[in-house]
Design a protein around this motif. Structure first.
Motif, PDB file in Angstrom:
ATOM      1  N   VAL A 229       1.175  -5.459  -1.926  1.00 26.99           N
ATOM      2  CA  VAL A 229       0.893  -4.067  -2.339  1.00 26.99           C
ATOM      3  C   VAL A 229       0.465  -3.233  -1.126  1.00 26.99           C
ATOM      4  CG1 VAL A 229      -0.674  -2.630  -3.706  1.00 26.99           C
ATOM      5  CG2 VAL A 229       0.408  -4.608  -4.744  1.00 26.99           C
ATOM      6  N   HIS A 230      -0.337  -3.800  -0.256  1.00 27.61           N
ATOM      7  CA  HIS A 230      -0.779  -3.035   0.918  1.00 27.61           C
ATOM      8  C   HIS A 230       0.379  -2.749   1.876  1.00 27.61           C
ATOM      9  CE1 HIS A 230      -5.268  -4.197   0.298  1.00 27.61           C
ATOM     10  NE2 HIS A 230      -4.844  -3.246  -0.521  1.00 27.61           N
ATOM     11  N   ARG A 231       1.334  -3.686   1.978  1.00 29.33           N
ATOM     12  CA  ARG A 231       2.489  -3.419   2.865  1.00 29.33           C
ATOM     13  C   ARG A 231       3.461  -2.431   2.227  1.00 29.33           C
ATOM     14  NH1 ARG A 231       3.983  -9.166   5.749  1.00 29.33           N
ATOM     15  NH2 ARG A 231       1.961  -9.433   6.717  1.00 29.33           N
ATOM     16  N   MET A 232       3.577  -2.524   0.913  1.00 31.01           N
ATOM     17  CA  MET A 232       4.539  -1.650   0.223  1.00 31.01           C
ATOM     18  C   MET A 232       4.035  -0.213   0.167  1.00 31.01           C
ATOM     19  SD  MET A 232       7.428  -2.134  -1.240  1.00 31.01           S
ATOM     20  CE  MET A 232       8.491  -0.779  -1.627  1.00 31.01           C
ATOM     21  N   PHE A 233       2.738  -0.058  -0.087  1.00 31.76           N
ATOM     22  CA  PHE A 233       2.159   1.291  -0.181  1.00 31.76           C
ATOM     23  C   PHE A 233       1.353   1.518   1.092  1.00 31.76           C
ATOM     24  CE2 PHE A 233       3.176  -0.154  -4.408  1.00 31.76           C
ATOM     25  CZ  PHE A 233       3.875   0.919  -4.910  1.00 31.76           C
ATOM     26  N   ASP A 234       0.025   1.525   1.001  1.00 31.92           N
ATOM     27  CA  ASP A 234      -0.731   1.521   2.250  1.00 31.92           C
ATOM     28  C   ASP A 234      -2.017   0.748   2.072  1.00 31.92           C
ATOM     29  OD1 ASP A 234      -2.749   3.554   1.445  1.00 31.92           O
ATOM     30  OD2 ASP A 234      -0.954   4.801   1.330  1.00 31.92           O
ATOM     31  N   GLU A 235      -2.690   0.534   3.174  1.00 32.84           N
ATOM     32  CA  GLU A 235      -3.825  -0.386   3.206  1.00 32.84           C
ATOM     33  C   GLU A 235      -4.941  -0.033   2.225  1.00 32.84           C
ATOM     34  OE1 GLU A 235      -4.262  -3.293   4.742  1.00 32.84           O
ATOM     35  OE2 GLU A 235      -2.224  -3.189   5.546  1.00 32.84           O
ATOM     36  N   ASP A 236      -5.090   1.293   1.894  1.00 33.20           N
ATOM     37  CA  ASP A 236      -6.244   1.631   1.052  1.00 33.20           C
ATOM     38  C   ASP A 236      -5.873   1.904  -0.405  1.00 33.20           C
ATOM     39  OD1 ASP A 236      -4.971   3.932   1.445  1.00 33.20           O
ATOM     40  OD2 ASP A 236      -6.560   4.957   2.581  1.00 33.20           O
ATOM     41  N   ILE A 237      -4.641   1.479  -0.825  1.00 30.11           N
ATOM     42  CA  ILE A 237      -4.275   1.693  -2.237  1.00 30.11           C
ATOM     43  C   ILE A 237      -5.089   0.744  -3.131  1.00 30.11           C
ATOM     44  CG2 ILE A 237      -2.334   0.052  -2.207  1.00 30.11           C
ATOM     45  CD1 ILE A 237      -1.778   3.218  -3.981  1.00 30.11           C
ATOM     46  N   SER A 238      -5.579   1.274  -4.271  1.00 30.46           N
ATOM     47  CA  SER A 238      -6.372   0.423  -5.172  1.00 30.46           C
ATOM     48  C   SER A 238      -5.457  -0.335  -6.125  1.00 30.46           C
ATOM     49  CB  SER A 238      -7.309   1.287  -6.014  1.00 30.46           C
ATOM     50  OG  SER A 238      -8.083   2.083  -5.179  1.00 30.46           O
ATOM     51  N   LEU A 239      -5.753  -1.613  -6.327  1.00 34.16           N
ATOM     52  CA  LEU A 239      -5.032  -2.368  -7.346  1.00 34.16           C
ATOM     53  C   LEU A 239      -6.043  -3.192  -8.138  1.00 34.16           C
ATOM     54  CD1 LEU A 239      -3.123  -5.426  -5.921  1.00 34.16           C
ATOM     55  CD2 LEU A 239      -4.538  -4.066  -4.450  1.00 34.16           C
ATOM     56  N   ARG A 240      -5.664  -3.557  -9.343  1.00 36.16           N
ATOM     57  CA  ARG A 240      -6.598  -4.378 -10.127  1.00 36.16           C
ATOM     58  C   ARG A 240      -5.831  -5.468 -10.875  1.00 36.16           C
ATOM     59  NH1 ARG A 240      -8.239  -0.424 -15.301  1.00 36.16           N
ATOM     60  NH2 ARG A 240      -6.212  -0.639 -16.322  1.00 36.16           N
ATOM     61  N   PHE A 241      -6.475  -6.613 -11.023  1.00 37.14           N
ATOM     62  CA  PHE A 241      -5.920  -7.738 -11.773  1.00 37.14           C
ATOM     63  C   PHE A 241      -6.575  -7.725 -13.134  1.00 37.14           C
ATOM     64  CE2 PHE A 241      -3.497 -10.307  -8.718  1.00 37.14           C
ATOM     65  CZ  PHE A 241      -3.793  -9.612  -7.543  1.00 37.14           C
ATOM     66  N   ARG A 242      -5.763  -7.637 -14.172  1.00 40.81           N
ATOM     67  CA  ARG A 242      -6.285  -7.543 -15.538  1.00 40.81           C
ATOM     68  C   ARG A 242      -5.846  -8.787 -16.303  1.00 40.81           C
ATOM     69  NH1 ARG A 242      -3.335  -4.918 -18.939  1.00 40.81           N
ATOM     70  NH2 ARG A 242      -2.152  -3.898 -17.293  1.00 40.81           N
ATOM     71  N   PRO A 243      -6.766  -9.478 -17.004  1.00 37.54           N
ATOM     72  CA  PRO A 243      -6.352 -10.674 -17.752  1.00 37.54           C
ATOM     73  C   PRO A 243      -5.251 -10.331 -18.748  1.00 37.54           C
ATOM     74  CG  PRO A 243      -8.738 -10.386 -17.819  1.00 37.54           C
ATOM     75  CD  PRO A 243      -8.179  -9.149 -17.206  1.00 37.54           C
ATOM     76  N   SER A 244      -4.296 -11.230 -18.887  1.00 37.52           N
ATOM     77  CA  SER A 244      -3.175 -10.951 -19.784  1.00 37.52           C
ATOM     78  C   SER A 244      -2.654 -12.260 -20.364  1.00 37.52           C
ATOM     79  CB  SER A 244      -2.085 -10.228 -18.992  1.00 37.52           C
ATOM     80  OG  SER A 244      -1.040  -9.849 -19.847  1.00 37.52           O
ATOM     81  N   PHE A 245      -1.509 -12.185 -21.029  1.00 33.43           N
ATOM     82  CA  PHE A 245      -0.940 -13.408 -21.593  1.00 33.43           C
ATOM     83  C   PHE A 245       0.570 -13.463 -21.357  1.00 33.43           C
ATOM     84  CE2 PHE A 245       1.478 -15.371 -25.023  1.00 33.43           C
ATOM     85  CZ  PHE A 245       1.039 -16.677 -24.897  1.00 33.43           C
ATOM     86  N   PHE A 246       1.042 -14.561 -20.824  1.00 34.09           N
ATOM     87  CA  PHE A 246       2.470 -14.888 -20.797  1.00 34.09           C
ATOM     88  C   PHE A 246       2.556 -16.362 -21.173  1.00 34.09           C
ATOM     89  CE2 PHE A 246       2.036 -11.546 -17.545  1.00 34.09           C
ATOM     90  CZ  PHE A 246       2.945 -10.626 -18.024  1.00 34.09           C
ATOM     91  N   PRO A 247       3.519 -16.774 -22.011  1.00 35.58           N
ATOM     92  CA  PRO A 247       3.561 -18.181 -22.434  1.00 35.58           C
ATOM     93  C   PRO A 247       3.789 -19.140 -21.280  1.00 35.58           C
ATOM     94  CG  PRO A 247       5.061 -16.820 -23.743  1.00 35.58           C
ATOM     95  CD  PRO A 247       4.568 -15.965 -22.621  1.00 35.58           C
ATOM     96  N   PHE A 248       4.350 -18.634 -20.176  1.00 31.04           N
ATOM     97  CA  PHE A 248       4.746 -19.542 -19.081  1.00 31.04           C
ATOM     98  C   PHE A 248       3.754 -19.555 -17.924  1.00 31.04           C
ATOM     99  CE2 PHE A 248       6.465 -15.671 -17.196  1.00 31.04           C
ATOM    100  CZ  PHE A 248       6.837 -14.944 -18.329  1.00 31.04           C
TER     101      PHE A 248
END
Ligand code: FA5
Length: 335
Positions: A229-248
């Motif tokens: 994400v930092h390489r695609m956008f820029d170093e200070d872009i905010s991202l978050r990991f949110r718990p989710s569900f996938f069967p695999f």
């Protein structure tokens, strides 16, 4: 008998001097040598001359005929040579003609940039079929038949057991069936879902990622995706990991990026949440490893699948995903 052969010759040569194009030379040829031409008529009327003048007049008229034929032919050749020479001349003072160049569709460009970032991190690029077996799209990924998780992906069915792939995840299984760990691949491609609104289209692009080795942890997944994400956008872009569900995958997460349209304030593009979901990810579920015969005691791995159009929307500040597929040149040529 009218004009003498000398007068006819003089007239013909005067007219020839003023003839400046092939058409007028052809007209002169007809006027003098054609069936009703002046020289032809002269020859026809020779019988009206006194007998002693006939041989001399006939001889002169035939000579004139040959002279005029040669003169008209030469004049035509000269004009044609001149025209060819003028036509071929290069005017070096004329401005050059610019050759218009084609360009790649923005989605192809973004897909290429995503692949570049991951290949720099050591991932291989692999592909899989767009028309897929139910087994690879669902069953091998731990979606048993009639499992409610199948409803998460509105599927286009080709027949009972054949679908248009709803995600690039079936490529994970196809790769693991053929390779033994360590595995480190990405798989870009088109996917299909019965879905359409501001942020969803029935055909869209995903890039799947899979890494399997000894001692792979969720921390590695976070590290790789944050670097991406930092390489695609820029170093200070905010991202978050949110718990989710996938069967695999277990545990599973969805990754959101701060909405670039509203900078987190909330707008119609991010459904007033301030965040836009760009990918799903997680640790490969042991059931998937068992389906491909990997030893779950020895290996762990992570996988992710991202929406290319979502990334392009964020990167370029596009508020409606459908613009990528309307083929409006005014829109496309900006990228
Ligand atoms: C999946 O498709 C999972 N296969 C991702 C995954 C891979 C999870 C590996 C875990 C491990 P999901 O349905 O959330 O997940 O789609 C992934 C991304 O595709 C979304 O985050 C979104 O960016 C994009 N996406 C989903 N549906 C559409 C759509 N109709 N149009 C455009 N983009 C879409």
């Amino acid at each position: 008998m009218g004009k003498s052969i000398e007068q006819i010759k003089d007239d013909a040569f005067k007219s020839l001097e003023t003839a400046s194009d092939p058409e007028s030379i052809k007209e002169l040829s007809i006027r003098y040598l054609g069936r009703k031409g002046v020289v032809t008529q002269f020859l026809r009327n020779i019988s009206a001359l006194p007998p002693e003048e006939r041989p001399g007049a006939g001889k002169k008229a035939n000579e004139l005929k040959k002279i005029l034929e040669a003169a008209f032919e030469q004049a035509l050749e000269r004009l044609e040579t001149e025209a060819a020479a003028t036509g071929d001349r290069i005017d070096v003072s004329l401005p050059g003609r610019t050759a218009s160049q084609g360009f790649l569709h923005p989605i192809t460009q973004i897909s290429g940039q995503i692949s570049d970032i991951f290949t720099q991190m050591g991932f291989d690029i692999v592909e899989g079929p767009e028309v897929e077996q139910d087994f690879y799209n669902f069953e091998s990924l731990n979606f048993p038949k009639d499992h409610p998780a199948r409803d998460m992906q509105d599927t286009f069915f080709v027949s009972d057991n054949i679908v248009l792939r709803t995600h690039t995840s079936p490529i994970q299984v196809r790769v693991m069936e053929k390779r033994t760990p360590p595995v480190r691949v990405i798989a870009p491609g088109k996917v299909y879902r019965c879905d359409s609104d501001l942020t969803h289209t029935p055909m869209f692009h995903q890039v799947e990622g899979l890494l399997v080795d000894k001692n792979v942890s969720f921390g590695d997944l976070k590290g790789i995706l944050t670097t991406f994400v930092h390489r695609m956008f820029d170093e200070d872009i905010s991202l978050r990991f949110r718990p989710s569900f996938f069967p695999f995958t277990e545990p599973s997460a969805e990754v959101d990026i701060l909405c670039v349209m509203c900078r987190g304030k909330g707008c119609r593009v991010c459904s007033h949440t301030g965040w836009l979901e760009v990918l799903g990810a997680g640790m490969v579920h042991p059931a998937v490893f068992e389906n491909v015969g990997y030893d779950t005691d020895r290996y762990t791995g992570f996988a992710f699948g991202m929406g290319v159009e979502r990334i392009a929307m964020l990167k370029y500040g596009i508020d409606d995903i459908r613009k990528f597929f309307e083929n409006d040149f005014r829109f496309l040529r900006q990228f």
